[in-house]
Scaffold this motif. Structure first.
Motif, PDB file in Angstrom:
ATOM      1  N   LEU A 144     -11.471   0.546  11.585  1.00 50.45           N
ATOM      2  CA  LEU A 144     -10.754  -0.294  10.625  1.00 50.45           C
ATOM      3  C   LEU A 144      -9.701  -1.148  11.337  1.00 50.45           C
ATOM      4  O   LEU A 144      -9.509  -2.320  10.993  1.00 50.45           O
ATOM      5  CB  LEU A 144     -10.093   0.571   9.547  1.00 50.45           C
ATOM      6  CG  LEU A 144      -9.265  -0.187   8.505  1.00 50.45           C
ATOM      7  CD1 LEU A 144     -10.101  -1.235   7.772  1.00 50.45           C
ATOM      8  CD2 LEU A 144      -8.636   0.787   7.507  1.00 50.45           C
TER       9      LEU A 144
ATOM     10  N   VAL B 161      -0.311  -1.489   5.387  1.00 45.71           N
ATOM     11  CA  VAL B 161      -1.687  -0.978   5.363  1.00 45.71           C
ATOM     12  C   VAL B 161      -1.792   0.380   6.054  1.00 45.71           C
ATOM     13  O   VAL B 161      -2.729   1.151   5.785  1.00 45.71           O
ATOM     14  CB  VAL B 161      -2.629  -2.018   6.010  1.00 45.71           C
ATOM     15  CG1 VAL B 161      -2.392  -2.132   7.507  1.00 45.71           C
ATOM     16  CG2 VAL B 161      -4.092  -1.720   5.713  1.00 45.71           C
TER      17      VAL B 161
ATOM     18  N   LEU C 120      -2.351   3.768   3.960  1.00 37.64           N
ATOM     19  CA  LEU C 120      -3.595   4.155   3.278  1.00 37.64           C
ATOM     20  C   LEU C 120      -4.078   5.519   3.761  1.00 37.64           C
ATOM     21  O   LEU C 120      -4.009   5.828   4.959  1.00 37.64           O
ATOM     22  CB  LEU C 120      -4.683   3.116   3.528  1.00 37.64           C
ATOM     23  CG  LEU C 120      -4.497   1.741   2.867  1.00 37.64           C
ATOM     24  CD1 LEU C 120      -5.609   0.792   3.318  1.00 37.64           C
ATOM     25  CD2 LEU C 120      -4.479   1.857   1.353  1.00 37.64           C
TER      26      LEU C 120
ATOM     27  N   LEU D  53     -12.743  -0.318   4.813  1.00 43.04           N
ATOM     28  CA  LEU D  53     -13.604  -0.758   5.911  1.00 43.04           C
ATOM     29  C   LEU D  53     -14.940  -1.267   5.380  1.00 43.04           C
ATOM     30  O   LEU D  53     -15.412  -2.337   5.779  1.00 43.04           O
ATOM     31  CB  LEU D  53     -13.828   0.408   6.881  1.00 43.04           C
ATOM     32  CG  LEU D  53     -14.822   0.180   8.022  1.00 43.04           C
ATOM     33  CD1 LEU D  53     -14.339  -0.914   8.948  1.00 43.04           C
ATOM     34  CD2 LEU D  53     -15.051   1.487   8.794  1.00 43.04           C
TER      35      LEU D  53
ATOM     36  N   SER E 206      -3.314  -8.508   6.542  1.00 41.21           N
ATOM     37  CA  SER E 206      -2.662  -7.199   6.440  1.00 41.21           C
ATOM     38  C   SER E 206      -1.435  -7.156   7.328  1.00 41.21           C
ATOM     39  O   SER E 206      -1.269  -7.979   8.239  1.00 41.21           O
ATOM     40  CB  SER E 206      -3.638  -6.081   6.826  1.00 41.21           C
ATOM     41  OG  SER E 206      -4.119  -6.274   8.152  1.00 41.21           O
TER      42      SER E 206
ATOM     43  N   CYS F 191       0.820  -1.222   0.000  1.00 42.79           N
ATOM     44  CA  CYS F 191       0.000   0.000   0.000  1.00 42.79           C
ATOM     45  C   CYS F 191       0.849   1.265   0.000  1.00 42.79           C
ATOM     46  O   CYS F 191       0.344   2.338  -0.348  1.00 42.79           O
ATOM     47  CB  CYS F 191      -0.942  -0.008   1.205  1.00 42.79           C
ATOM     48  SG  CYS F 191      -2.104  -1.379   1.217  1.00 42.79           S
TER      49      CYS F 191
ATOM     50  N   PRO G 113      -6.897   8.438   4.760  1.00 49.41           N
ATOM     51  CA  PRO G 113      -8.174   8.327   5.493  1.00 49.41           C
ATOM     52  C   PRO G 113      -9.343   7.958   4.586  1.00 49.41           C
ATOM     53  O   PRO G 113     -10.198   7.160   4.964  1.00 49.41           O
ATOM     54  CB  PRO G 113      -8.348   9.722   6.098  1.00 49.41           C
ATOM     55  CG  PRO G 113      -6.943  10.233   6.265  1.00 49.41           C
ATOM     56  CD  PRO G 113      -6.178   9.689   5.099  1.00 49.41           C
TER      57      PRO G 113
ATOM     58  N   PHE H 228      -4.964   6.644  11.985  1.00 48.31           N
ATOM     59  CA  PHE H 228      -5.532   5.393  11.463  1.00 48.31           C
ATOM     60  C   PHE H 228      -6.863   5.151  12.153  1.00 48.31           C
ATOM     61  O   PHE H 228      -6.973   5.267  13.379  1.00 48.31           O
ATOM     62  CB  PHE H 228      -4.581   4.214  11.716  1.00 48.31           C
ATOM     63  CG  PHE H 228      -4.896   2.998  10.871  1.00 48.31           C
ATOM     64  CD1 PHE H 228      -4.402   2.899   9.584  1.00 48.31           C
ATOM     65  CD2 PHE H 228      -5.699   1.967  11.366  1.00 48.31           C
ATOM     66  CE1 PHE H 228      -4.686   1.792   8.791  1.00 48.31           C
ATOM     67  CE2 PHE H 228      -5.998   0.861  10.589  1.00 48.31           C
ATOM     68  CZ  PHE H 228      -5.488   0.774   9.294  1.00 48.31           C
ATOM     69  N   ARG H 229      -7.880   4.824  11.372  1.00 44.35           N
ATOM     70  CA  ARG H 229      -9.231   4.683  11.909  1.00 44.35           C
ATOM     71  C   ARG H 229      -9.305   3.537  12.914  1.00 44.35           C
ATOM     72  O   ARG H 229      -8.868   2.417  12.633  1.00 44.35           O
ATOM     73  CB  ARG H 229     -10.222   4.418  10.780  1.00 44.35           C
ATOM     74  CG  ARG H 229     -10.462   5.601   9.864  1.00 44.35           C
ATOM     75  CD  ARG H 229     -11.507   5.231   8.824  1.00 44.35           C
ATOM     76  NE  ARG H 229     -12.803   4.978   9.454  1.00 44.35           N
ATOM     77  CZ  ARG H 229     -13.764   5.883   9.569  1.00 44.35           C
ATOM     78  NH1 ARG H 229     -13.571   7.108   9.101  1.00 44.35           N
ATOM     79  NH2 ARG H 229     -14.908   5.575  10.142  1.00 44.35           N
TER      80      ARG H 229
ATOM     81  N   GLN I 291      -9.125   4.333   3.777  1.00 46.43           N
ATOM     82  CA  GLN I 291      -9.427   3.540   4.973  1.00 46.43           C
ATOM     83  C   GLN I 291     -10.934   3.318   5.107  1.00 46.43           C
ATOM     84  O   GLN I 291     -11.387   2.216   5.442  1.00 46.43           O
ATOM     85  CB  GLN I 291      -8.874   4.232   6.224  1.00 46.43           C
ATOM     86  CG  GLN I 291      -7.354   4.219   6.321  1.00 46.43           C
ATOM     87  CD  GLN I 291      -6.848   4.971   7.540  1.00 46.43           C
ATOM     88  OE1 GLN I 291      -7.509   4.994   8.579  1.00 46.43           O
ATOM     89  NE2 GLN I 291      -5.695   5.592   7.427  1.00 46.43           N
TER      90      GLN I 291
END
Length: 437
Positions: A287, A231, A234, A243, A268, A187, A236, A283-284, A239
């Protein structure tokens, strides 16, 4: 004929599942509650189980745990209310093979059943395998064998160069998806503006340069495994889209109005600390919990230095085969250099060092000077003519490594043994041998 157990308190759902599976030449036994399901399990064996999460006399997650204890080789998939991913993740962590959302998508159901039935076939380790006999490597092999039977997303953590993609390939090759593609994507190597098209594909004319329809990596991995390396790189926006793809098991190619169902398993990895990135807000969190249903940590090479000689043999064999030349051998002094070196770049760095040394070596042996280790590490690593001989020198290396491990673990021998990649009994023997007991 395969035999399935269906557990659901809704007659309509039981009938729908039974009709669908019978068309796949699968015989079915149905249970409206857990009491009946347990009785059926005692009466005969099953190849797959489908269970609702909410039942009249119990909870689906508890039933999954029960099956894991009593019937560990039986693949069980759970049926959850639409959008209830928290419950699905609970079930996956308890050992569920996979999950389906209500209303049940029959295409996804058939794909899930096909994969579950293949899971019952014992598969040998494929072409990709971890090299080593340390306790750390044996533990990873055991986890891989267990994770290969599941469809739960796995997050593979570890430093750069430890072999995270190798572990992902091993999970795939030992899984019921092994006959289908393994697709790996870095990624961090794809420009952000192209990532959506790379993952989900695009339709002709959807953007400048889209001169034809193009299949994305999700579709390229159909039936198999998609490995998302790095990963954490990525954006937002991506992401959010990833998700949704994981939750809904559907993607929408760029320029397409309709979503397309996909049947892939997501693995991942990243060398970065995802938990810290979640705390930093980069990072979310939702996710993170979707891809981190199960975490598999790959230790750095310095924590399993006993495996270095085996890795060296394996890599030198590979180099010789690629070059069509006789295999080079390591001098004891050169091997001692490698065993003592901390390898910040892990196995990948070891491969680079040996490839360079093979090119520089003038004879049939690789000597310490051929390795060209960084000066600050080489000075601490080895004297080409160690005082007291090689055995005494290697004993000194062992002593320093053990002392350092004990310092790092506050004197906890069990933790120190794990850090060193050896058994507690081996550590106790070495402590006595080196006068450190």
């Amino acid at each position: 004929m395969h035999h399935a157990l269906i557990v659901d308190d809704e007659p309509d759902i039981r009938e729908l599942l039974q009709i669908t599976l019978k068309r796949m030449n699968i015989d079915c036994s149905c249970a409206p509650d857990l009491k009946t399901a347990r009785e059926l399990l005692r009466e005969r064996s099953f190849d797959v189980c489908l269970t609702d999460m909410r039942l009249l006399d119990g909870d689906g997650v508890e039933f999954v745990s029960y099956l894991q204890q009593k019937y560990p080789r039986l693949p069980v998939a759970v049926i959850t209310a639409h959008g209830n991913m928290e419950t699905a993740i609970q079930a996956l962590k308890s050992g569920a093979f996979d999950f389906l959302n209500k209303p049940v998508d029959l295409h996804m159901l058939r794909a899930l059943i096909d994969t579950a039935l293949r899971a019952s076939t014992t598969r040998r380790e494929g072409a990709h395998a971890l090299v080593g006999r340390s306790a750390a490597v044996e533990e990873i092999r055991e986890k891989i064998a267990k994770l290969a039977r599941s469809q739960a997303p796995v997050y593979i953590s570890g430093e750069s160069g430890v072999g995270k993609e190798l572990v992902a390939r091993m999970i795939h090759e030992q899984s019921p998806r092994s006959a289908f593609p393994f697709v790996a994507v870095n990624c961090g190597a794809i420009p952000h503006e192209l990532m959506e098209s790379e993952l989900f594909g695009h339709r002709k004319g959807s953007f400048t340069g889209a001169t034809s329809d193009r299949q994305g990596l999700f579709q390229a991995a159909e039936g198999g495994t998609l490995f998302l390396d790095e990963v954490a790189e990525l954006t937002p926006n991506m992401q959010v889209k990833l998700l949704r793809a994981i939750q809904e098991k559907k993607i929408r190619p760029v320029g397409e109005q309709q979503e397309v169902p996909v049947n892939v398993r997501i693995l991942s990895a990243t060398h970065r600390n995802l938990q810290r990135l979640v705390q930093n807000g980069t990072f979310r969190e939702d996710l993170f919990y979707r891809i981190n249903v199960i975490e598999l940590h790959v230790p750095p090479l310095r924590e399993r230095s006993d495996d270095i000689p085996l890795l060296v043999d394996h890599i030198l064999d590979r180099i010789a085969a690629a070059c069509g030349a006789p295999r080079l051998e390591m001098t004891p002094e050169a091997m001692a250099c490698l065993v003592a070196y901390p390898f910040p770049g892990n196995v990948r760095e070891l491969e680079n060092i040996l490839e360079r040394a093979s090119a520089l070596s003038e004879g049939r042996e690789i000597r310490p000077e051929d390795l060209q280790l960084p000066e600050e590490d080489r000075d601490e690593a080895v004297d080409p003519q160690p005082e007291g001989g090689l055995e005494a020198y290697l004993g000194g290396i062992e002593r320093r490594m053990i002392q350092k491990a004990l310092e790092q673990t506050g004197g906890n021998r069990t933790a120190a043994a794990k850090l060193l990649g050896i058994s507690f009994r081996q550590l106790r023997y070495k402590l006595k041998k080196l006068g450190l007991d």
